[in-house]
Design an enzyme around this catalytic site. Structure first.
Site, PDB file in Angstrom:
ATOM      1  N   HIS A 255      37.495  24.104  35.865  1.00 13.13           N
ATOM      2  CA  HIS A 255      36.636  25.044  35.136  1.00 13.13           C
ATOM      3  C   HIS A 255      36.757  24.878  33.608  1.00 13.13           C
ATOM      4  CE1 HIS A 255      35.271  27.582  38.647  1.00 13.13           C
ATOM      5  NE2 HIS A 255      35.995  26.617  39.173  1.00 13.13           N
TER       6      HIS A 255
ATOM      7  N   ARG B 287      52.725  51.937  39.099  1.00 14.37           N
ATOM      8  CA  ARG B 287      53.561  51.631  37.937  1.00 14.37           C
ATOM      9  C   ARG B 287      52.755  51.375  36.655  1.00 14.37           C
ATOM     10  NH1 ARG B 287      58.142  47.051  38.598  1.00 14.37           N
ATOM     11  NH2 ARG B 287      58.678  48.362  40.384  1.00 14.37           N
TER      12      ARG B 287
ATOM     13  N   GLU C  63      31.964  10.080  39.586  1.00 20.77           N
ATOM     14  CA  GLU C  63      32.289  11.104  40.595  1.00 20.77           C
ATOM     15  C   GLU C  63      31.137  12.105  40.715  1.00 20.77           C
ATOM     16  OE1 GLU C  63      37.144  11.172  39.866  1.00 20.77           O
ATOM     17  OE2 GLU C  63      35.935  12.883  39.244  1.00 20.77           O
TER      18      GLU C  63
ATOM     19  N   THR D 255      57.488  35.722  35.070  1.00 22.17           N
ATOM     20  CA  THR D 255      56.436  36.508  35.738  1.00 22.17           C
ATOM     21  C   THR D 255      55.579  37.178  34.665  1.00 22.17           C
ATOM     22  OG1 THR D 255      57.885  38.420  35.870  1.00 22.17           O
ATOM     23  CG2 THR D 255      57.904  36.936  37.764  1.00 22.17           C
TER      24      THR D 255
ATOM     25  N   ARG E  88      48.921  38.747  40.831  1.00 24.39           N
ATOM     26  CA  ARG E  88      49.195  38.546  39.408  1.00 24.39           C
ATOM     27  C   ARG E  88      49.328  37.067  39.036  1.00 24.39           C
ATOM     28  NH1 ARG E  88      53.827  42.957  39.796  1.00 24.39           N
ATOM     29  NH2 ARG E  88      54.530  41.239  41.075  1.00 24.39           N
TER      30      ARG E  88
ATOM     31  N   SER F 227      38.955  33.604  43.126  1.00 28.57           N
ATOM     32  CA  SER F 227      38.788  34.194  44.458  1.00 28.57           C
ATOM     33  C   SER F 227      39.462  35.563  44.501  1.00 28.57           C
ATOM     34  CB  SER F 227      39.423  33.298  45.525  1.00 28.57           C
ATOM     35  OG  SER F 227      38.886  32.015  45.438  1.00 28.57           O
TER      36      SER F 227
END
Ligand SMILES: Cc1ncc(COP(=O)(O)O)c(C=O)c1O
Length: 398
Positions: free
Chosen positions: A188, A219, A331, A29, A246, A56
């Site tokens: 991107h 926190r 494409e 994490t 996150r 987003s």
């Protein structure tokens, strides 16, 4: 047949090794790599930096800050936010989701960005912010835009999701506004598969964003301000209506080396853009049939894609051209998502927005498409093949 893709992968073996090391470490994490990548962005843009799990999410955080009751903005329900009609869905949705009212402005057909003359006509007493979308990496005249922002005391949010590394007047896009957003989605400039970034200028904003990004707790703020509360609940104090947006450290590790290549990739993209532009403009047929997009001389653009707006082709012929190009290995896709008020969701749920006419965005919607541009340099011979195929297909369909 050539294969000319919309997207090229910027993740290399070194990036993969780092991501695997994170998985092996067990600390997957938010951790070391998040912090170090944020530090890099913070220094490069001279802003506070927060990594998030998508562009987003970055836009959602920006609008949630504006409407947060503790923020210095504290925007109220139905306050107006100006946005170009040529935008992405999640440039727009957070405005509506946070109870604000979007006010659409048409774009300048020459540069695909918001029309500065038309902005002023849409400003009312309720206008509080501009959600600026730097379409395809290009930008409007930022010097003039900043004058408008100042004159009407507006908050500027820059959706920089398509413009990582672009500059105007030697200043990075994303460092003009109070808040800016970036995307590291696969297609991107650099990528962590999914991923994003928020930059902000103000320390108070930063603290609220830290809380909003992580459950609404205090926190990170306590950590930042070295609040050494001894209470049993110190890690579980909730002070905002937040989210969990996150980024994992596996993703941040993928970004660790890529962030150092932002300017190199801009230069490569600019090189590719100029090459395509030169070859296509020198071709008499293509030059007669394409509206080329331009940029301000004071700008250095990290092009997201190469836009093509067909001058004469109408009535779904654009779609036929793109289908034929696909069969030839080329494409294409719409320019962002076209005139967004033409999308079904707007027609169904926000009929009043759909009533307005936006001639330039309409033209882009019906006659525009874009080609890939790549973060790596493209060979001239590939561009010549591309021009030949596109000329052939347009002639066939016309
Ligand atoms: C202008 C713009 N804003 C926002 C986004 C959303 O970014 P993400 O896909 O990372 O959520 C995109 C995505 O392509 C975009 O082009």
């Amino acid at each position: 047949m050539i294969y000319y893709p919309l997207t090229t992968n910027t993740i290399n073996n070194e990036d993969k090794k780092l991501a695997i090391e994170v998985i092996k470490s067990g600390n997957i994490t938010r951790g070391y790599f998040n912090k170090i990548v944020e530090k890099y962005f913070s220094k490069k843009f001279n802003r506070y930096a927060l990594l998030v799990n998508s562009g987003s999410s970055a836009n959602l955080l920006a609008l949630s800050l504006l409407t947060n009751n503790k923020s210095r903005y504290n925007l109220n329900k139905n306050d107006e936010v100006i946005i170009p009609t040529l935008c992405w869905s999640t440039s727009l949705y957070p405005i509506i989701q946070t109870g604000l009212k979007p006010v659409f402005v048409d774009v300048d057909i020459n540069n695909l960005n918001i029309d500065l003359e038309k902005i002023q006509k849409k400003i009312t007493k309720k206008t509080k912010a501009i959600m600026l979308v730097h379409a395809l990496g290009n930008c409007t005249n930022m010097a003039l835009l900043m004058k408008i922002v100042k004159k009407y005391n507006l908050v500027l949010i820059e959706d920089t999701c398509e413009a990582l590394g672009s500059k105007f007047n030697n200043k990075y896009l994303g460092s003009y506004g109070a808040i800016s957003s970036f995307s590291f989605y696969f297609s991107h400039h650099i990528t962590s598969g999914e991923g994003g970034l928020v930059l902000c200028k103000n320390y108070r904003d930063y603290k609220i964003l830290l809380s909003l990004r992580s459950h609404g707790w205090s926190r990170e703020i306590d950590h930042l301000e070295k609040n050494k509360s001894k209470s049993f609940n110190k890690l579980f104090n909730f002070i905002n209506l937040g989210y969990n947006l996150r980024l994992t450290d596996i993703q941040a590790a993928l970004l660790f080396n890529q962030v150092k290549k932002i300017d190199k990739y801009r230069n490569n993209r600019l090189h590719n853009y100029n090459l395509i532009n030169d070859v296509f403009r020198k071709d008499k047929f293509l030059n007669d049939n394409i509206n080329f997009v331009t940029n301000y001389s004071k700008s250095e653009i990290s092009w997201f894609n190469f836009p093509i707006i067909l001058k004469k082709i109408k009535n779904k012929k654009r779609d036929i051209i793109c289908e034929k190009l696909y069969k030839l290995g080329i494409e294409t896709r719409p320019i962002i998502s076209g005139n967004f008020v033409k999308q079904k969701i707007i027609k169904e749920k926000f009929k009043s927005f759909a009533r307005h006419q936006f001639h330039n965005a309409d033209k882009i919607h019906t006659s525009g498409f874009m080609l890939g541009i790549s973060s790596k340099k493209i060979d001239l011979r590939v561009i010549i093949r591309l021009a030949n195929d596109i000329r052939k297909v347009i002639k066939e369909v016309d």
